[in-house]
Design a protein around this motif. Structure first.
Motif, PDB file in Angstrom:
ATOM      1  N   GLY A 164      50.085  -9.489   0.535  1.00  0.00           N
ATOM      2  CA  GLY A 164      49.507  -8.163   0.757  1.00  0.00           C
ATOM      3  C   GLY A 164      48.020  -8.237   1.062  1.00  0.00           C
ATOM      4  N   LYS A 165      47.305  -9.112   0.352  1.00  0.00           N
ATOM      5  CA  LYS A 165      45.858  -9.255   0.575  1.00  0.00           C
ATOM      6  C   LYS A 165      45.560  -9.958   1.895  1.00  0.00           C
ATOM      7  CE  LYS A 165      44.757  -9.418  -4.365  1.00  0.00           C
ATOM      8  NZ  LYS A 165      44.275 -10.265  -5.488  1.00  0.00           N
ATOM      9  N   ASP A 218      45.747 -15.154   9.515  1.00  0.00           N
ATOM     10  CA  ASP A 218      45.580 -13.972   8.673  1.00  0.00           C
ATOM     11  C   ASP A 218      44.976 -12.807   9.457  1.00  0.00           C
ATOM     12  OD1 ASP A 218      42.865 -14.499   8.919  1.00  0.00           O
ATOM     13  OD2 ASP A 218      42.711 -15.464   6.963  1.00  0.00           O
ATOM     14  N   TYR A 219      44.885 -11.666   8.787  1.00  0.00           N
ATOM     15  CA  TYR A 219      44.381 -10.446   9.434  1.00  0.00           C
ATOM     16  C   TYR A 219      42.937 -10.623   9.902  1.00  0.00           C
ATOM     17  CZ  TYR A 219      43.609  -5.447  10.213  1.00  0.00           C
ATOM     18  OH  TYR A 219      43.328  -4.224  10.787  1.00  0.00           O
ATOM     19  N   GLY A 220      42.154 -11.346   9.137  1.00  0.00           N
ATOM     20  CA  GLY A 220      40.766 -11.539   9.512  1.00  0.00           C
ATOM     21  C   GLY A 220      40.590 -12.335  10.787  1.00  0.00           C
ATOM     22  N   THR A 221      41.609 -13.105  11.180  1.00  0.00           N
ATOM     23  CA  THR A 221      41.522 -13.950  12.373  1.00  0.00           C
ATOM     24  C   THR A 221      42.034 -13.235  13.620  1.00  0.00           C
ATOM     25  OG1 THR A 221      41.843 -15.918  11.001  1.00  0.00           O
ATOM     26  CG2 THR A 221      42.214 -16.158  13.382  1.00  0.00           C
ATOM     27  N   ILE A 222      43.194 -12.585  13.525  1.00  0.00           N
ATOM     28  CA  ILE A 222      43.801 -11.975  14.729  1.00  0.00           C
ATOM     29  C   ILE A 222      44.068 -10.483  14.577  1.00  0.00           C
ATOM     30  CG2 ILE A 222      44.818 -14.137  15.504  1.00  0.00           C
ATOM     31  CD1 ILE A 222      47.498 -13.162  14.385  1.00  0.00           C
ATOM     32  N   GLY A 223      43.588  -9.882  13.484  1.00  0.00           N
ATOM     33  CA  GLY A 223      43.709  -8.443  13.326  1.00  0.00           C
ATOM     34  C   GLY A 223      45.141  -7.963  13.144  1.00  0.00           C
ATOM     35  N   ILE A 224      45.461  -6.843  13.779  1.00  0.00           N
ATOM     36  CA  ILE A 224      46.755  -6.186  13.598  1.00  0.00           C
ATOM     37  C   ILE A 224      47.917  -7.057  14.043  1.00  0.00           C
ATOM     38  CG2 ILE A 224      46.768  -5.090  15.874  1.00  0.00           C
ATOM     39  CD1 ILE A 224      47.980  -3.564  12.527  1.00  0.00           C
ATOM     40  N   ALA A 225      47.650  -8.044  14.891  1.00  0.00           N
ATOM     41  CA  ALA A 225      48.721  -8.943  15.336  1.00  0.00           C
ATOM     42  C   ALA A 225      49.303  -9.735  14.167  1.00  0.00           C
ATOM     43  CB  ALA A 225      48.202  -9.907  16.397  1.00  0.00           C
ATOM     44  N   PRO A 253      50.050  -8.816  10.804  1.00  0.00           N
ATOM     45  CA  PRO A 253      51.214  -8.190  10.170  1.00  0.00           C
ATOM     46  C   PRO A 253      52.378  -7.972  11.136  1.00  0.00           C
ATOM     47  CG  PRO A 253      49.406  -6.617  10.382  1.00  0.00           C
ATOM     48  CD  PRO A 253      48.852  -7.967  10.682  1.00  0.00           C
ATOM     49  N   ILE A 254      52.079  -7.812  12.429  1.00  0.00           N
ATOM     50  CA  ILE A 254      53.160  -7.653  13.412  1.00  0.00           C
ATOM     51  C   ILE A 254      53.975  -8.941  13.519  1.00  0.00           C
ATOM     52  CG2 ILE A 254      53.660  -7.353  15.873  1.00  0.00           C
ATOM     53  CD1 ILE A 254      51.323  -5.395  15.998  1.00  0.00           C
ATOM     54  N   LEU A 255      53.276 -10.088  13.588  1.00  0.00           N
ATOM     55  CA  LEU A 255      53.979 -11.372  13.655  1.00  0.00           C
ATOM     56  C   LEU A 255      54.749 -11.654  12.366  1.00  0.00           C
ATOM     57  CD1 LEU A 255      51.294 -13.611  15.426  1.00  0.00           C
ATOM     58  CD2 LEU A 255      53.459 -12.783  16.385  1.00  0.00           C
ATOM     59  N   LEU A 256      54.183 -11.251  11.238  1.00  0.00           N
ATOM     60  CA  LEU A 256      54.898 -11.392   9.971  1.00  0.00           C
ATOM     61  C   LEU A 256      56.198 -10.602  10.008  1.00  0.00           C
ATOM     62  CD1 LEU A 256      55.020 -12.304   6.978  1.00  0.00           C
ATOM     63  CD2 LEU A 256      53.736 -10.220   6.404  1.00  0.00           C
ATOM     64  N   LEU A 257      56.121  -9.400  10.541  1.00  0.00           N
ATOM     65  CA  LEU A 257      57.315  -8.562  10.658  1.00  0.00           C
ATOM     66  C   LEU A 257      58.352  -9.206  11.576  1.00  0.00           C
ATOM     67  CD1 LEU A 257      58.789  -5.892  10.116  1.00  0.00           C
ATOM     68  CD2 LEU A 257      57.538  -4.899  12.052  1.00  0.00           C
ATOM     69  N   VAL A 258      57.898  -9.768  12.706  1.00  0.00           N
ATOM     70  CA  VAL A 258      58.824 -10.420  13.644  1.00  0.00           C
ATOM     71  C   VAL A 258      59.540 -11.592  12.970  1.00  0.00           C
ATOM     72  CG1 VAL A 258      58.978 -11.774  15.768  1.00  0.00           C
ATOM     73  CG2 VAL A 258      57.577  -9.703  15.710  1.00  0.00           C
TER      74      VAL A 258
END
Length: 478
Positions: A58-59, A124-131, A133-138
């Protein structure tokens, strides 16, 4: 081939001969059980890792949200994979009924490994932003799609390879693998949390467990490719080939309509099985830490000890369900949830470590009534030609709606109502549904699978069965 299946179709019991009975080779049976259970171990290794890393994930992927929102978002991504599980069941199930169980189980093993390994590669989010969590979802969706064909296929594989007298015990190894995989994943995460600093876990440590999916998956694939097809499926295919015009396969909606009663029973049984499962394995660590305020290490260790105790209990119920029957054991677990869920959560919420352990132990014991019984109960609901399809669809629809969403829904209910007893009420509701469902079941312990010949361990046992049936026929004639 060591497993003998001479008859091409099931024969009425009054007309059976020794040649009509399937004699199961012990070596092939052990190999089949091990290979099927290994896939479940692989799947639940990932679940154990994800559940125990839910706060860190989550973090890493949702850093801008509050602590509660991060946990809900993490579990939301976890639950999203369950939305595609029925689709995986609709794809892999019919393929398994058409081309064989072994081939499809090899494919699901590959996909599970790829999906799990990919999570460890996502920045992580700090590196590629919104992509991120999207990749995690995929990656979770790939896992969900593959597991849509995994449990139904593995349960079918073991059930069709087992003898009628020991199907419950052999099937319980599937859930033994579930608990073993979860415990392995949880133990690894716990050890890493103890050994690594918080910064190291956040930056790179959380990825290591996901990378282990690659060697585990390759090993599992190797074993599954060495397996022979199940005797029941071979028997079914022999029957189809013997007919001049093979019976056309039912379409998906035709099957759902024709077997809807059995599918509803499957959904009801899987509901109680998986609500108790995901409540205990996936939600409880976060409940102990985030809701009750225990230290993270204490919560993790408590649930791990309970998982360890549950492993032999699962095998015990698998053994006894072959003697007592499936229905009484399932009913015991369902009634236990209705009567003991609230007392158990009161003990867990007391804060006293001994009472917390006892509360968790009660829930764990009740869950083993299902884990030791369901792998043999569910495949017996359906006939051979649609067993994989129907079980994969019924199982995954129920898991998607009620099982995999349990951590998300209960976390939301507790956060919204501020009532820490909401998980207990949720489990009580599942127990009521389980009791209603079990009343509709016919007993299947020590009986052949629907559409299959009797399965025994030796030729002597086959002859003994024939003599017993002939004796009953003579007694009836008098």
């Amino acid at each position: 081939m060591s497993t003998e299946t001479v008859s091409s179709q099931p024969t009425p019991s009054s007309q059976l001969t020794v040649d009509d009975i399937t004699v199961i080779d012990k070596t092939l049976l052990k190999r089949a059980v091990g290979a099927a259970a290994l896939g479940n171990t692989m799947e639940w290794f990932d679940f154990g890792v994800y559940s125990y890393l839910a706060v860190i994930i989550g973090k890493v992927f949702f850093p801008g949200a509050s602590g509660a929102a991060q946990l809900i978002a993490s579990f939301g991504t976890f639950a999203a994979a369950f939305l595609v599980r029925p689709i995986g069941g609709m794809v892999f199930g019919p393929l398994g009924d058409r081309f064989g169980r072994q081939k499809i189980l090899a494919i699901t093993m590959i996909m599970m490994s790829v999906g799990t390994f990919s999570i460890g590669l996502i920045p992580d989010y700090g590196t590629i932003g919104i992509a991120a969590p999207i990749l995690l979802l995929v990656a979770r969706l790939v896992q969900g799609f593959s597991t849509g064909g995994e449990y139904g296929g593995a349960a079918t594989f073991i059930a069709e390879y087992s003898t009628d007298k020991r199907r419950g015990f052999m099937g319980s190894f599937l859930e033994f693998g579930t608990l073993g995989g979860y415990l392995l994943g949880a133990s690894l995460v716990t050890a890493m949390i103890a050994l690594l600093s918080t910064d190291d876990m956040m930056s790179w440590g959380w990825r290591i467990p996901f990378f282990l999916a690659a060697p585990l998956g390759l090993f599992g694939l190797y074993i599954r490719l060495k397996l022979e097809e199940t005797p029941a499926f071979k028997e079914h295919m022999d029957k189809q080939e013997a007919l001049e015009h093979s019976k056309p396969q039912l379409g998906l909606f035709q099957m759902l309509n024709k077997h809807r009663k059995q599918l509803l029973k499957c959904i009801g049984l899987v509901l109680i099985f998986n609500v108790s499962n995901y409540m205990l394995t996936s939600y409880m660590p976060s409940y102990l830490t985030g809701v009750l305020g225990m230290s993270e290490m204490t919560g993790l260790l408590l649930v791990m000890v309970i998982m360890f105790v549950m492993m032999p209990l699962t095998l015990m119920w698998g053994h006894w369900t072959d003697r007592l029957g499936r229905r009484p054991v399932i009913a015991l677990g369902a009634a236990g949830l209705v009567l003991l869920a609230i007392p158990s959560f009161m003990l867990i919420g007391s804060g006293n470590m001994l009472w917390v352990f006892i509360g968790l132990a009660i829930l764990g014991f009740l869950h083993t009534c299902f884990s030791g019984t369901m792998p043999a109960t569910l495949p017996a609901l359906f006939v051979t030609d649609i067993r994989y399809s129907a079980l994969a669809i019924g199982f995954n629809v129920s898991v998607s709606l009620f099982g995999g969403t349990t951590p998300l829904v209960t976390a939301w209910l507790v956060d919204t109502t501020h009532n820490v007893m909401m998980p207990a009420y949720y489990m009580m509701g599942a127990g009521v549904i389980g009791l209603i469902t079990v009343l509709t079941l016919r007993e299947t312990a020590r009986k052949p699978l629907s559409g299959s010949s009797p399965a025994v361990a030796t030729q002597a046992e086959a002859q003994k069965l024939i003599d017993k049936l002939r004796g009953k026929k003579k007694a009836k004639a008098r």
